[in-house]
Write a protein that holds these residues in place. Structure first.
Motif, PDB file in Angstrom:
ATOM      1  N   ASP A   1     -43.699   9.643 -26.559  1.00 25.88           N
ATOM      2  CA  ASP A   1     -45.022   9.070 -26.649  1.00 25.88           C
ATOM      3  C   ASP A   1     -45.596   9.049 -25.243  1.00 25.88           C
ATOM      4  O   ASP A   1     -44.952   8.565 -24.321  1.00 25.88           O
ATOM      5  N   GLN A   2     -46.825   9.570 -25.109  1.00 21.24           N
ATOM      6  CA  GLN A   2     -47.380   9.711 -23.755  1.00 21.24           C
ATOM      7  C   GLN A   2     -47.521   8.381 -23.020  1.00 21.24           C
ATOM      8  O   GLN A   2     -47.474   8.338 -21.808  1.00 21.24           O
ATOM      9  N   ASP A   3     -47.692   7.293 -23.783  1.00 16.64           N
ATOM     10  CA  ASP A   3     -47.900   5.999 -23.115  1.00 16.64           C
ATOM     11  C   ASP A   3     -46.606   5.358 -22.645  1.00 16.64           C
ATOM     12  O   ASP A   3     -46.612   4.303 -22.045  1.00 16.64           O
ATOM     13  N   ASP A   4     -45.481   5.963 -22.966  1.00 16.77           N
ATOM     14  CA  ASP A   4     -44.219   5.336 -22.616  1.00 16.77           C
ATOM     15  C   ASP A   4     -43.956   5.348 -21.114  1.00 16.77           C
ATOM     16  O   ASP A   4     -44.300   6.297 -20.425  1.00 16.77           O
ATOM     17  N   SER A   5     -43.295   4.301 -20.663  1.00 13.57           N
ATOM     18  CA  SER A   5     -42.844   4.294 -19.269  1.00 13.57           C
ATOM     19  C   SER A   5     -41.661   5.252 -19.169  1.00 13.57           C
ATOM     20  O   SER A   5     -41.092   5.664 -20.182  1.00 13.57           O
ATOM     21  N   GLN A   6     -41.269   5.570 -17.939  1.00 16.25           N
ATOM     22  CA  GLN A   6     -40.150   6.491 -17.740  1.00 16.25           C
ATOM     23  C   GLN A   6     -38.877   5.926 -18.380  1.00 16.25           C
ATOM     24  O   GLN A   6     -38.118   6.643 -19.031  1.00 16.25           O
ATOM     25  N   LEU A   7     -38.698   4.615 -18.215  1.00 18.36           N
ATOM     26  CA  LEU A   7     -37.508   3.945 -18.769  1.00 18.36           C
ATOM     27  C   LEU A   7     -37.401   4.197 -20.273  1.00 18.36           C
ATOM     28  O   LEU A   7     -36.361   4.582 -20.802  1.00 18.36           O
ATOM     29  N   VAL A   8     -38.541   4.004 -20.959  1.00 15.50           N
ATOM     30  CA  VAL A   8     -38.553   4.167 -22.413  1.00 15.50           C
ATOM     31  C   VAL A   8     -38.422   5.637 -22.782  1.00 15.50           C
ATOM     32  O   VAL A   8     -37.668   5.996 -23.701  1.00 15.50           O
ATOM     33  N   ALA A   9     -39.136   6.488 -22.054  1.00 16.86           N
ATOM     34  CA  ALA A   9     -39.060   7.921 -22.356  1.00 16.86           C
ATOM     35  C   ALA A   9     -37.618   8.401 -22.240  1.00 16.86           C
ATOM     36  O   ALA A   9     -37.123   9.137 -23.099  1.00 16.86           O
ATOM     37  N   ASP A  10     -36.919   7.922 -21.226  1.00 14.27           N
ATOM     38  CA  ASP A  10     -35.519   8.318 -21.039  1.00 14.27           C
ATOM     39  C   ASP A  10     -34.651   7.796 -22.190  1.00 14.27           C
ATOM     40  O   ASP A  10     -33.815   8.514 -22.723  1.00 14.27           O
ATOM     41  N   ALA A  11     -34.891   6.551 -22.550  1.00 13.04           N
ATOM     42  CA  ALA A  11     -34.089   5.952 -23.626  1.00 13.04           C
ATOM     43  C   ALA A  11     -34.289   6.717 -24.920  1.00 13.04           C
ATOM     44  O   ALA A  11     -33.348   6.918 -25.692  1.00 13.04           O
ATOM     45  N   LYS A  12     -35.510   7.170 -25.171  1.00 14.42           N
ATOM     46  CA  LYS A  12     -35.783   7.872 -26.432  1.00 14.42           C
ATOM     47  C   LYS A  12     -35.103   9.231 -26.492  1.00 14.42           C
ATOM     48  O   LYS A  12     -34.870   9.763 -27.563  1.00 14.42           O
ATOM     49  N   LYS A  13     -34.807   9.784 -25.326  1.00 15.52           N
ATOM     50  CA  LYS A  13     -34.161  11.109 -25.325  1.00 15.52           C
ATOM     51  C   LYS A  13     -32.712  11.014 -25.776  1.00 15.52           C
ATOM     52  O   LYS A  13     -32.099  11.994 -26.148  1.00 15.52           O
ATOM     53  N   HIS A  14     -32.188   9.814 -25.694  1.00 12.06           N
ATOM     54  CA  HIS A  14     -30.777   9.637 -26.060  1.00 12.06           C
ATOM     55  C   HIS A  14     -30.591   9.904 -27.552  1.00 12.06           C
ATOM     56  O   HIS A  14     -31.272   9.320 -28.379  1.00 12.06           O
ATOM     57  N   VAL A  15     -29.692  10.801 -27.880  1.00 14.30           N
ATOM     58  CA  VAL A  15     -29.453  11.104 -29.293  1.00 14.30           C
ATOM     59  C   VAL A  15     -28.203  10.349 -29.760  1.00 14.30           C
ATOM     60  O   VAL A  15     -27.127  10.512 -29.189  1.00 14.30           O
ATOM     61  N   GLU A  16     -28.383   9.515 -30.769  1.00 15.61           N
ATOM     62  CA  GLU A  16     -27.237   8.764 -31.281  1.00 15.61           C
ATOM     63  C   GLU A  16     -26.393   9.673 -32.178  1.00 15.61           C
ATOM     64  O   GLU A  16     -26.931  10.517 -32.899  1.00 15.61           O
ATOM     65  N   ASP A  17     -25.104   9.487 -32.163  1.00 14.52           N
ATOM     66  CA  ASP A  17     -24.232  10.259 -33.055  1.00 14.52           C
ATOM     67  C   ASP A  17     -24.456   9.816 -34.494  1.00 14.52           C
ATOM     68  O   ASP A  17     -24.709   8.644 -34.744  1.00 14.52           O
ATOM     69  N   PRO A  18     -24.360  10.741 -35.456  1.00 14.94           N
ATOM     70  CA  PRO A  18     -24.456  10.327 -36.862  1.00 14.94           C
ATOM     71  C   PRO A  18     -23.321   9.351 -37.192  1.00 14.94           C
ATOM     72  O   PRO A  18     -22.224   9.472 -36.651  1.00 14.94           O
ATOM     73  N   VAL A  19     -23.614   8.381 -38.032  1.00 19.34           N
ATOM     74  CA  VAL A  19     -22.611   7.374 -38.389  1.00 19.34           C
ATOM     75  C   VAL A  19     -22.343   7.447 -39.893  1.00 19.34           C
ATOM     76  O   VAL A  19     -23.284   7.422 -40.691  1.00 19.34           O
ATOM     77  N   GLU A  20     -21.085   7.572 -40.247  1.00 21.90           N
ATOM     78  CA  GLU A  20     -20.746   7.652 -41.675  1.00 21.90           C
ATOM     79  C   GLU A  20     -20.627   6.263 -42.281  1.00 21.90           C
ATOM     80  O   GLU A  20     -20.294   5.308 -41.590  1.00 21.90           O
ATOM     81  N   PHE A  21     -20.897   6.167 -43.564  1.00 18.16           N
ATOM     82  CA  PHE A  21     -20.718   4.897 -44.266  1.00 18.16           C
ATOM     83  C   PHE A  21     -20.189   5.188 -45.657  1.00 18.16           C
ATOM     84  O   PHE A  21     -20.746   5.980 -46.410  1.00 18.16           O
ATOM     85  N   LYS A  22     -19.084   4.555 -45.971  1.00 16.09           N
ATOM     86  CA  LYS A  22     -18.435   4.769 -47.256  1.00 16.09           C
ATOM     87  C   LYS A  22     -18.352   3.406 -47.923  1.00 16.09           C
ATOM     88  O   LYS A  22     -18.023   2.427 -47.247  1.00 16.09           O
ATOM     89  N   TYR A  23     -18.657   3.302 -49.198  1.00 15.02           N
ATOM     90  CA  TYR A  23     -18.567   1.986 -49.813  1.00 15.02           C
ATOM     91  C   TYR A  23     -18.114   2.081 -51.262  1.00 15.02           C
ATOM     92  O   TYR A  23     -18.161   3.150 -51.872  1.00 15.02           O
ATOM     93  N   THR A  24     -17.661   0.946 -51.772  1.00 16.71           N
ATOM     94  CA  THR A  24     -17.171   0.887 -53.137  1.00 16.71           C
ATOM     95  C   THR A  24     -17.934  -0.212 -53.886  1.00 16.71           C
ATOM     96  O   THR A  24     -18.747  -0.924 -53.295  1.00 16.71           O
ATOM     97  N   GLU A  25     -17.604  -0.363 -55.149  1.00 17.85           N
ATOM     98  CA  GLU A  25     -18.246  -1.408 -55.959  1.00 17.85           C
ATOM     99  C   GLU A  25     -18.016  -2.789 -55.353  1.00 17.85           C
ATOM    100  O   GLU A  25     -18.857  -3.673 -55.439  1.00 17.85           O
ATOM    101  N   ARG A  26     -16.872  -2.921 -54.716  1.00 18.03           N
ATOM    102  CA  ARG A  26     -16.561  -4.201 -54.083  1.00 18.03           C
ATOM    103  C   ARG A  26     -17.603  -4.549 -53.010  1.00 18.03           C
ATOM    104  O   ARG A  26     -18.029  -5.699 -52.874  1.00 18.03           O
ATOM    105  N   ASP A  27     -18.014  -3.549 -52.242  1.00 19.61           N
ATOM    106  CA  ASP A  27     -19.018  -3.782 -51.199  1.00 19.61           C
ATOM    107  C   ASP A  27     -20.366  -4.154 -51.813  1.00 19.61           C
ATOM    108  O   ASP A  27     -21.110  -4.951 -51.257  1.00 19.61           O
ATOM    109  N   VAL A  28     -20.645  -3.554 -52.960  1.00 18.98           N
ATOM    110  CA  VAL A  28     -21.906  -3.852 -53.645  1.00 18.98           C
ATOM    111  C   VAL A  28     -21.902  -5.314 -54.110  1.00 18.98           C
ATOM    112  O   VAL A  28     -22.856  -6.052 -53.890  1.00 18.98           O
ATOM    113  N   ILE A  29     -20.790  -5.726 -54.711  1.00 14.17           N
ATOM    114  CA  ILE A  29     -20.700  -7.110 -55.192  1.00 14.17           C
ATOM    115  C   ILE A  29     -20.793  -8.085 -54.015  1.00 14.17           C
ATOM    116  O   ILE A  29     -21.516  -9.078 -54.058  1.00 14.17           O
TER     117      ILE A  29
END
Ligand code: HDC
Length: 853
Positions: A559-587
């Motif tokens: 975003d053009q209005d971002d400060s350098q600090l924010v622009a740098d932070a946005k470039k950081h790519v987070e690793d994909p995170v897996e999530f596995k769940y069962t009926e127990r988690d739903v309950i």
């Protein structure tokens, strides 16, 4: 700003004149503790005390040697006893019912011992240091086990910080990352009365990197315990022994189920043998403590396999009995009657009788069990002498022979007490722990001379003094340990850990915030360093961690209005995170947002319409958005973070179990002056099909972290940022629901372990007099109200306008406007609005009102 406080606590720090000790002293003093600055250098200690007193803190110099622990502690009691009692704020007094002159029984204590990677992995040239440091790890585990019922907790750390030692192996630029200030907050966090549960655990800490270390045990194999159970049989299965694919991670001495082990036997046939057979013809084997039990079994086995046996024991009669038994059976053996500490004398017997020595089995041991409080110096010294010093002296004596002949095999006998700690046997477990450090270092140093060192840890029933010789349980006979000698090792595992940025100070609160990650060995986070070099990799990898650009140049969210600090932070790519769940988690989730035992469609997995409540869509992404790094914000303090807004879009039916992948981006960072508002977006995809199931936009509001010069007003994000002002008329539906006092404790289990919702001390740092309810819990309850009143919705958005305390009553007022339901949620008891600017878009807008108005 309130912080974790140590007011009224007295902290004794040994070696506090410089380095880590000094950093600890300054941190504790700055958090209100009375500090005893112990150092053999009076001048160094005085300097630290002066620095503390100048800053308004309380500290006293103590120059006693650490060998005289009593003198060190006397200073603490003499100087700060009175403070303790005069200070009514003191946690000790309030929380543990501390009574006048009841010092030794105060029911509270924290011990942190400083171990080292050199102890955990062994290190070339440091056999003495590795032994001492690994001994401390086991010492700590035993203290933790023994102290638990008295409120005494003990933790070991293996810190990496710049010191005289590291200066010799690292250039100055690297050393700059190894500030003691990156270790001290960890120590403060785990010693705080409200700190995380770290007793009996071991952590690596350095350069802002923190990770837990634990034991890993391979699934192992079962061998038939008949005559075919030989070293060759072990060799044949060796690969499976070291197969860690289905490893376990025992935290304490695993139950030994003799019956189960025995019944396993009935299904086994005789063991296959490797070829050629493992034999010891022409080889001389020293077995210490060979007069009985395990030692005797080793001696007999080696003799059977052709070896010349040197049977050492202090007990002359039993040593000679074993020798006689061997000779009668046609073997070769000689007795060496001496203490195991007389390594030279024992080796002399071997050389004079058989002209050489090739194998050392350091088995000798004594047990002096005693509660730690009653353990005498003699109890301590005797045990350390026979086990540790005995192993050291024998190894030292065989070493030049092994070295010269470029062949040698050493097996030391360990114990589960050394691995996990054991009450009543602090001396023994320390000695056994120290032998791990010794063995690992000997393995490293001996490798290029073909000197192999391993430790064998016999299972419960056969351990020295723990039923040895008395056991008549077939499965744990000493003979069944013998074939493993020389083959078994116990590698360590460290988890993936967490790297904190080194560009700003590390706080104890930040440590507590990331506790879940630091102690998580799941999700592919475990690493398995086996040397100090490998263990340093992640620590060095965190050098210069400033959360900077990781190479991806264009962000779709730039975003053009971002400060350098924010622009740098946005470039950081987070690793994909897996999530596995069962009926127990739903309950569990449904219960967490107030579903009851009467609402079986939400709480009984076999109900025809069993389903997740629609706001479950925030759960699979939580680890991803909640794990997003915010350390780069100025004055970032996780205890000051509040959930600000949430938008959830549900793109398809919600399965009652599944496997998802979350892709996270930092979307918007606003500088609200005093606060920062950070929005992330997470797409949750079905792992199998790749189809997007949920989109979440989460805004967190971090008080005190603004003023970095970013933009103040966010972009229009459609329904995710809509103001959703309700109409003037009376609501079309109102639902009321009283939350439970345990609501937050229950909701946590769906994955948001933020201590703000459970730990009073942490909540206090956040400015609350007790833990508050999760924003997403109120969100789920309000979502349930919309569902009950108007049916399914495909998206929902709220602003968290005020805090909710568990136990309060939530009242949701709803207005249907076209395909939307606008709503507001208030706390009945205080009349405050807690969810504002809220709306849900209905899946079927023509659906009629369900609940009673
Ligand atoms: C990454 C995703 C992962 C999720 C992790 C979540 C972890 C969880 O464990 C944490 C939680 O669940 S915390 C519990 C839920 N949240 C709350 O209880 C917060 C309640 N809200 C408040 O206390 C105040 O509204 C408060 C303190 C938020 C704001 O009050 P004030 O400081 O008085 O602000 P105010 O003067 O009204 O406004 C200042 C500017 O900030 C904007 N703003 C206000 N409330 C906001 C909110 N809730 N979210 C976002 N922005 C908000 C205002 O619009 C204003 O902006 P501007 O100055 O530009 O007009």
């Amino acid at each position: 700003m309130s912080q974790l406080s140590f007011k009224g606590h007295t902290v004794v720090i040994t070696g506090a004149g410089g380095g880590l000790g000094k950093a600890y002293s300054l941190l504790y003093a700055s958090r209100g503790a009375n500090v005893v600055v112990n150092d053999v250098s009076q001048a160094a200690a005085q300097k630290v005390v002066d620095e503390i007193t100048r800053a308004g803190g309380k500290a006293v110099v103590n120059t006693a040697s650490v060998a005289d622990g009593a003198a060190v502690i006397k200073t603490a009691l003499d100087t700060f006893w009175w403070h303790h009692h005069s200070d009514q704020q003191c946690w000790n007094i309030e929380r543990q019912g501390f009574q006048e002159h009841d010092g030794p029984r105060q029911g509270f204590g924290r011990i942190v011992n400083t171990a080292s990677a050199a102890g955990l992995y062994g290190n070339f040239g440091q056999a003495n240091y590795s032994s001492a440091k690994m001994g401390l790890v086991s010492f700590t585990k035993s203290l933790a086990a023994e102290g638990a019922k008295y409120g005494i907790k003990a933790t070991a750390i293996a810190p990496v910080a710049a010191s005289a030692m590291t200066e010799t192996i690292m250039p100055p630029e690297m050393l700059a990352n190894l500030k003691p200030e990156f270790v001290a907050p960890f120590v403060a966090a785990v010693t705080h009365p409200g700190g995380p549960e770290a007793s009996g655990k071991v952590f690596e800490v350095g350069a802002g990197f923190v990770a837990e270390i634990r034991w890993e045990r391979s699934k192992g194999i079962a061998l038939k315990t008949d005559k075919s159970f030989t070293p060759s049989a072990v060799q044949e299965k060796w690969e499976q022994v070291g197969d860690f694919s289905e490893a376990e991670h025992p935290q304490s001495i695993p139950d030994f189920d003799a019956q189960a082990k025995l019944s396993l036997q009935s299904g086994l046939s005789s063991n296959a043998q490797s070829s050629p057979d493992i034999r010891f013809d022409g080889k001389t084997v020293i077995v210490t403590g060979a007069g009985s039990g395990l030692g005797r079994a080793f001696a007999l086995m080696y003799a059977r396999l052709g070896g010349n046996v040197v049977a050492n024991d202090v007990n002359e009669r039993s040593a000679r009995a074993v020798v006689d038994e061997i000779i009668k059976a046609g073997g070769k053996a000689v007795a060496a009657v001496a203490s195991a500490e007389d390594g030279e004398g024992i080796v002399k017997v071997a050389l004079e009788t058989f002209g050489g020595v090739h194998v050392l089995v350091a088995n000798a041991g004594v047990v002096r069990a005693n509660a730690f409080g009653s353990m005498t110096d003699k109890d301590w010294d005797d045990v350390i002498a026979v086990h540790l010093r005995g192993a050291y002296k024998c190894a030292k004596a065989v070493w030049p022979v092994f070295h010269k002949q470029k062949f040698g095999r050493i097996v030391t006998l360990g114990s589960q007490a050394g691995l996990y700690g054991l009450p009543g046997l602090v001396n023994y477990s320390t000695a056994k722990g120290a032998m791990i450090g010794l063995t690992r270092t000997m393995a490293i140093e001996g490798k290029k001379y073909n000197i192999l060192s391993n430790m064998v840890i016999p299972s419960a029933g056969a351990a020295v003094g723990l039923g040895r010789g008395q056991s008549n349980v077939e499965a744990i006979k000493e003979d069944y340990i013998a074939p493993l000698v020389g083959f078994l090792t116990n590698p360590l595992a460290a988890n993936g850990g967490h790297g904190f940025p080194v560009s700003r100070p590390l706080t104890p609160e930040a440590i507590i915030w990331k506790w879940g990650i630091i102690t998580n060995f799941e999700d592919g986070r475990a690493t398995n360093p086996s040397t100090t070099q490998e263990s340093l990799e992640q620590i060095i990898g965190n050098f210069g961690n400033e959360e900077e650009d990781n190479g991806s140049s264009s962000s779709p969210y730039a975003d053009q209005d971002d400060s350098q600090l924010v622009a740098d932070a946005k470039k950081h790519v987070e690793d994909p995170v897996e999530f596995k769940y069962t009926e127990r988690d739903v309950i569990l989730y449904n219960l967490g947002i107030g579903a009851t035992e009467k609402e079986l469609q939400w709480t009984f997995e076999s109900h025809d319409e069993f389903a997740a409540l629609p706001t479950f869509g925030v759960i699979p992404q939580f680890m991803a958005s909640g794990g997003i790094s915010l350390d780069w914000l100025p004055n970032y303090n996780p205890a000051k973070l509040l959930h600000g807004e949430q938008f959830l879009s549900i793109k398809g039916p919600i399965p009652t179990s599944g496997e998802f992948i979350n892709e996270t981006r930092l979307m918007e960072v606003l500088d609200k002056g005093k606060a920062a508002a950070v929005t992330s977006i997470v797409e949750t995809k079905d792992k199998a099909t790749g189809k997007v199931v949920f989109e979440n936009q989460s805004t967190v509001f971090i008080r005190g972290a603004g003023g970095f010069g970013g933009k103040r007003v966010g972009n229009d994000r459609g329904p995710a940022s809509a103001a959703n002002t309700p109409p003037q008329r009376k609501p079309d539906a109102v639902l009321e629901e009283k939350t439970l006092p345990i609501q937050a404790a229950l909701y946590r289990l769906s994955g948001d372990y933020n201590p703000l919702h459970i730990l009073p001390e942490f909540a206090a740092v956040g400015g609350f007099d007790r833990p508050i309810l999760h924003g997403l819990c109120s969100f789920g309850i309000a979502g349930k109200h919309v569902l009950k009143s108007f049916g399914q919705f495909k998206d929902i958005k709220v602003r968290f306008a005020g805090v909710v305390y568990p136990g309060e009553t939530l009242v949701t007022e709803m207005w249907k406007e076209g395909d939307k339901v606008l709503f507001t949620t208030k706390v009945k008891e205080r009349g405050t609005t807690v969810l504002a600017a809220a709306a849900a878009t209905l899946t079927d807008p023509s659906a009629t009102l369900k609940a009673k108005l």
